[in-house]
Design a protein around this motif. Structure first.
Motif, mmCIF file in Angstrom:
data_model
loop_
_atom_site.group_PDB
_atom_site.id
_atom_site.type_symbol
_atom_site.label_atom_id
_atom_site.label_comp_id
_atom_site.label_asym_id
_atom_site.label_seq_id
_atom_site.Cartn_x
_atom_site.Cartn_y
_atom_site.Cartn_z
ATOM 1 N N PRO A 100 -2.065 1.342 3.690
ATOM 2 C CA PRO A 100 -0.962 1.481 2.729
ATOM 3 C C PRO A 100 -0.165 2.778 2.864
ATOM 4 C CG PRO A 100 -3.093 1.736 1.646
ATOM 5 C CD PRO A 100 -3.367 1.247 3.029
ATOM 6 N N ARG A 101 -0.788 3.826 3.375
ATOM 7 C CA ARG A 101 -0.082 5.103 3.402
ATOM 8 C C ARG A 101 0.740 5.287 4.673
ATOM 9 N NH1 ARG A 101 -5.020 5.964 1.588
ATOM 10 N NH2 ARG A 101 -5.752 6.692 3.575
ATOM 11 N N LEU A 102 0.592 4.347 5.606
ATOM 12 C CA LEU A 102 1.308 4.504 6.871
ATOM 13 C C LEU A 102 2.553 3.620 6.887
ATOM 14 C CD1 LEU A 102 -1.633 4.483 9.452
ATOM 15 C CD2 LEU A 102 -0.624 6.406 8.242
ATOM 16 N N ASN A 107 1.507 1.803 11.406
ATOM 17 C CA ASN A 107 0.503 0.737 11.370
ATOM 18 C C ASN A 107 0.430 0.013 12.708
ATOM 19 O OD1 ASN A 107 -1.118 -0.101 8.910
ATOM 20 N ND2 ASN A 107 0.815 0.500 7.962
ATOM 21 N N VAL A 108 1.606 -0.251 13.277
ATOM 22 C CA VAL A 108 1.633 -0.968 14.558
ATOM 23 C C VAL A 108 1.051 -0.082 15.667
ATOM 24 C CG1 VAL A 108 3.175 -1.980 16.279
ATOM 25 C CG2 VAL A 108 3.571 -2.402 13.854
ATOM 26 N N PRO A 141 4.027 -0.439 3.579
ATOM 27 C CA PRO A 141 3.662 -1.809 3.197
ATOM 28 C C PRO A 141 4.117 -2.178 1.785
ATOM 29 C CG PRO A 141 1.867 -0.815 4.394
ATOM 30 C CD PRO A 141 2.913 0.249 4.241
ATOM 31 N N ASN A 142 3.980 -1.226 0.817
ATOM 32 C CA ASN A 142 4.342 -1.606 -0.551
ATOM 33 C C ASN A 142 5.852 -1.732 -0.746
ATOM 34 O OD1 ASN A 142 5.113 1.051 -0.574
ATOM 35 N ND2 ASN A 142 3.616 1.714 -2.108
ATOM 36 N N GLU A 143 6.626 -1.402 0.295
ATOM 37 C CA GLU A 143 8.076 -1.591 0.213
ATOM 38 C C GLU A 143 8.501 -2.879 0.926
ATOM 39 O OE1 GLU A 143 9.052 3.208 0.416
ATOM 40 O OE2 GLU A 143 8.866 2.026 2.239
ATOM 41 N N ALA B 12 -5.914 13.093 8.336
ATOM 42 C CA ALA B 12 -6.809 13.757 7.381
ATOM 43 C C ALA B 12 -5.998 14.387 6.254
ATOM 44 C CB ALA B 12 -7.643 14.819 8.094
ATOM 45 N N PHE B 13 -4.917 15.075 6.624
ATOM 46 C CA PHE B 13 -4.069 15.693 5.593
ATOM 47 C C PHE B 13 -3.470 14.625 4.690
ATOM 48 C CE2 PHE B 13 -4.094 19.527 8.248
ATOM 49 C CZ PHE B 13 -4.270 20.467 7.254
ATOM 50 N N GLN B 14 -3.034 13.520 5.324
ATOM 51 C CA GLN B 14 -2.432 12.453 4.531
ATOM 52 C C GLN B 14 -3.420 11.904 3.516
ATOM 53 O OE1 GLN B 14 -0.968 9.837 7.534
ATOM 54 N NE2 GLN B 14 1.168 10.364 7.157
ATOM 55 N N SER B 15 -4.642 11.609 3.966
ATOM 56 C CA SER B 15 -5.559 10.980 3.016
ATOM 57 C C SER B 15 -6.055 11.981 1.979
ATOM 58 C CB SER B 15 -6.721 10.300 3.733
ATOM 59 O OG SER B 15 -7.221 11.112 4.736
#
Lengths: 245, 407
Positions: A100-102, A107-108, A141-143, B12-15
């Protein structure tokens, strides 16, 4: 004769639940050739998910052999299986399983990172363009809508140029319109690029979009039949079904 | 490989930024641990450096003679015995030790001193005029203790700078001629000493005999310690042997008996201070290190939570080809980033805290040394690795099928 991409012989898988042995596959054999578009059907508990896990090199059979691209993979260790999954298999899941954060692009890119590819950005963008998301590469992803998320997942499955794409109920979480769009993309990838695609589903309507249906029941392969009139979503007519012996 | 590590680091920073508060609180454990180590070691080192520099100003031709406390067993158990010095030792050394130029005995005791309602607990040293020269004291105002003061048992005192500040409120005041009260008796201030630094200045001098009798009681002839100035550096060993022989004879020790006194030169004193303050620093550091341990456990706890929360992510990463080592590295890097950043913040916070707590220890300046900073950072990274390894390994061993199905 052409070498099959997937060549499974007498595969048995037994799960141990405490002291009870539960047979999930009781001797399954099948061959899938390059360029095929296949559906594996069966009610829940028929063993199709277990078969899917073994075909995807996520699990090893209890007995029997599995040749992927001519290579025996049923006895490899975890790291070797991870390598095979990375190089030869693209997964598409029912729940998309995007991080979700990427962004879509990141992601790909994930399989390429584990492949040690350092300059894969162009390939990722190309894969996203192929699934019609060239203008959404920086969205998270959430967009994205469910159908768009699944298309990102397909791009991720494509990016490593795998021998086979395995899709587990890929339309299960989508409405029928988005589902048809996903099937259209699968048909397009199969027809235009000759990518071998195996779709596990319990939905007969989805299965009719493929050219061959394998039916499972009680851990056995009970039927293997070509689709008479595949529901073709592309402009051109389908090529004649690959002949399986 | 470098790119891969960069990607892992960025991930790591992102999470960690997803749960900012959680990461910050986890880090806080390490911040406090490292900060405490840095601050307390800095104070310890500062104290040590200060005492050492004071001792170094002592001069290399000084010997300090003091009684040795001895422990022994008797029928009633552990016995502690000490043979205190009296004027007899002073007279014997003065008469017989030819290599000694000056003999400066002192009788010191801690008393409560007051002036106009202000009171302070200060060490009073009863001394003779020689003391100023032997121990390097000079007066800023007025005069030091004289021989006449001693003969007359005058009720006079000379104040150190800290004593002036505590009793008169400021070092700008010149208290010469004023009086202070010790044990309900008035003493006239005849001089103020130049500052020496640190605890040294929290001192009051008065004539030896005055101190012995008025503070120790009538007929008291006790001497706490004797400072000796040897004629030259070359005669130090000889002087030490001479004084030792005199005291052993005077104390009637047999040839096999141990000394019941100590004769220390500057090097001995430096060694003693170094080892005691070193032990003090180590003790403080160890206590602080325990909180670092607690911080590490906090990291492990949060990493275990994180692994559970991200089970599906781990499954997906494995499905697309992540090896065990990739997952292990990912979570290990997260733990190390947490502890590493915590360590850096801790060093800064600790250096700041050291400045604040320094006065509480009577130390002028805290010493944040490079080695303690490097050590703290290395240890905090090690804490991250040590406590991150178990959660990371747990993540790495997850079965991809179960992980993908995890709700």
């Amino acid at each position: 004769m052409e070498q099959p991409v997937i060549d499974v012989r007498d595969v048995v898988k037994i799960y141990r639940m405490g002291s009870v042995e539960v047979p999930a596959l009781r001797g399954v054999s099948l061959q899938i050739f390059p360029g095929e578009l296949v559906a594996i059907m069966g009610p829940s508990g028929s063993g199709k998910s277990t078969l899917m896990n073994i075909l995807g090199c996520l699990d090893r059979p209890t007995s029997g052999t599995y040749y992927l691209d001519g290579q025996e993979v049923s006895r490899l260790d975890d790291n070797a299986l991870a390598h095979i999954r990375n190089k030869k298999i693209g997964f598409v899941f029912q729940t998309f399983n995007l991080l979700p954060r990427l962004s879509a692009l990141a992601n790909v890119e994930l399989p390429l990172i584990y492949a040690g590819v350092t300059n894969g950005r162009e390939r990722c963008i190309a894969a996203l363009e192929l699934v019609g998301l060239g203008d959404r590469i920086h969205h998270r992803p959430n967009e994205l809508s469910g159908g768009q998320q699944q298309r990102v997942a397909i791009a991720r499955a494509l990016v490593n140029d795998p021998s086979i794409i395995l899709a587990d109920e890929p339309t299960g979480n989508l409405d029928s319109k988005a589902g048809r769009e996903i099937m259209r993309i699968f048909q397009q990838l199969n027809a235009e690029r000759g990518i071998t695609i195996v779709i596990v589903t319990h939905d007969a309507d989805i299965a009719r979009h493929t050219r061959r249906i394998l039916r499972m029941q009680d851990g056995l392969m009970v039927a293997d039949e070509p689709v008479e009139n595949p529901r073709w979503l592309l402009e051109e007519e389908p090529a004649p079904a690959a002949v399986s012996s | 490989m470098a790119k891969k590590l960069l990607v892992i680091l960025r991930g790591a920073f992102q999470s960690l930024t997803v749960h900012k508060l959680r990461s910050a609180l986890t880090m806080l454990g390490v911040v406090i641990g490292v900060g405490a180590v840095i601050a307390l070691v800095a104070v310890g080192r500062g104290t040590q450096a200060q005492v050492m520099s004071q001792l170094q100003s002592l001069g290399s031709n000084i010997l300090i003679v003091s009684p040795q406390i001895r422990f022994g067993f008797s029928r009633t158990g552990l016995q502690q015995s000490v043979r205190r010095f009296t004027n007899a030792e002073v007279d014997a050394i003065k008469a017989l030790a030819t290599s000694v130029r000056l003999v400066a005995p002192e009788y010191s005791t801690s008393v409560t001193v007051s002036h106009l309602g202000k009171t302070a607990s200060i060490t009073v040293r009863g001394v003779t005029p020689e003391y100023a020269e032997v121990r390097n004291w000079s007066v800023a105002n007025g005069r030091f203790i004289t021989a006449e003061d001693n003969t007359n048992m005058s009720a006079v005192v000379v104040l150190g700078q800290t004593a002036v500040e505590e009793l008169f409120g400021s070092t700008l005041v010149n208290p010469t001629g004023d009086t202070v009260r010790i044990n309900r008796q008035n003493y006239t201030v005849v001089g103020v000493l130049k500052a020496k630094g640190g605890n040294n200045d929290n001192v009051i001098f008065m004539p030896l005999r005055t101190a012995q009798v008025k503070l120790g009681g009538a007929g008291n002839k006790e001497i706490t310690s004797i400072s000796l100035q040897v004629r030259s550096d070359k005669e130090m060993d000889f002087a030490q042997a001479q004084v030792r022989a005199i005291l052993r004879t005077l104390h009637g020790l047999s040839a096999t008996a141990n000394d019941d006194f100590m004769i220390q030169n500057q090097a001995d004193l430096l060694n003693t201070v170094e080892s005691t303050t070193g032990a003090f620093t180590t003790l403080l550091g160890s206590i602080a290190a325990i909180s670092l341990l607690v911080g590490g456990i906090g990291i492990m706890n949060i990493m275990l939570v994180s692994v559970t929360e991200r089970t599906r992510e781990i499954g997906l990463r494995k499905a697309v080809g992540a090896k065990r080592s990739d997952i292990l590295l990912q979570f290990l890097v997260e733990a190390v980033v947490l502890s590493g950043i915590g360590g850096i913040i801790g060093v800064i916070a600790g250096a700041g805290a050291a400045q604040i707590i320094t006065p509480l220890f009577g130390t002028r300046q805290a010493l944040v040394t490079v080695d303690s900073v490097v050590l703290a950072l290395v240890v905090s990274l090690a804490v991250g690795i040590f406590f991150g390894l178990y959660p990371a390994n747990r993540a790495a061993r997850l079965n991809p099928i179960d992980a993908l199905r995890y709700e």
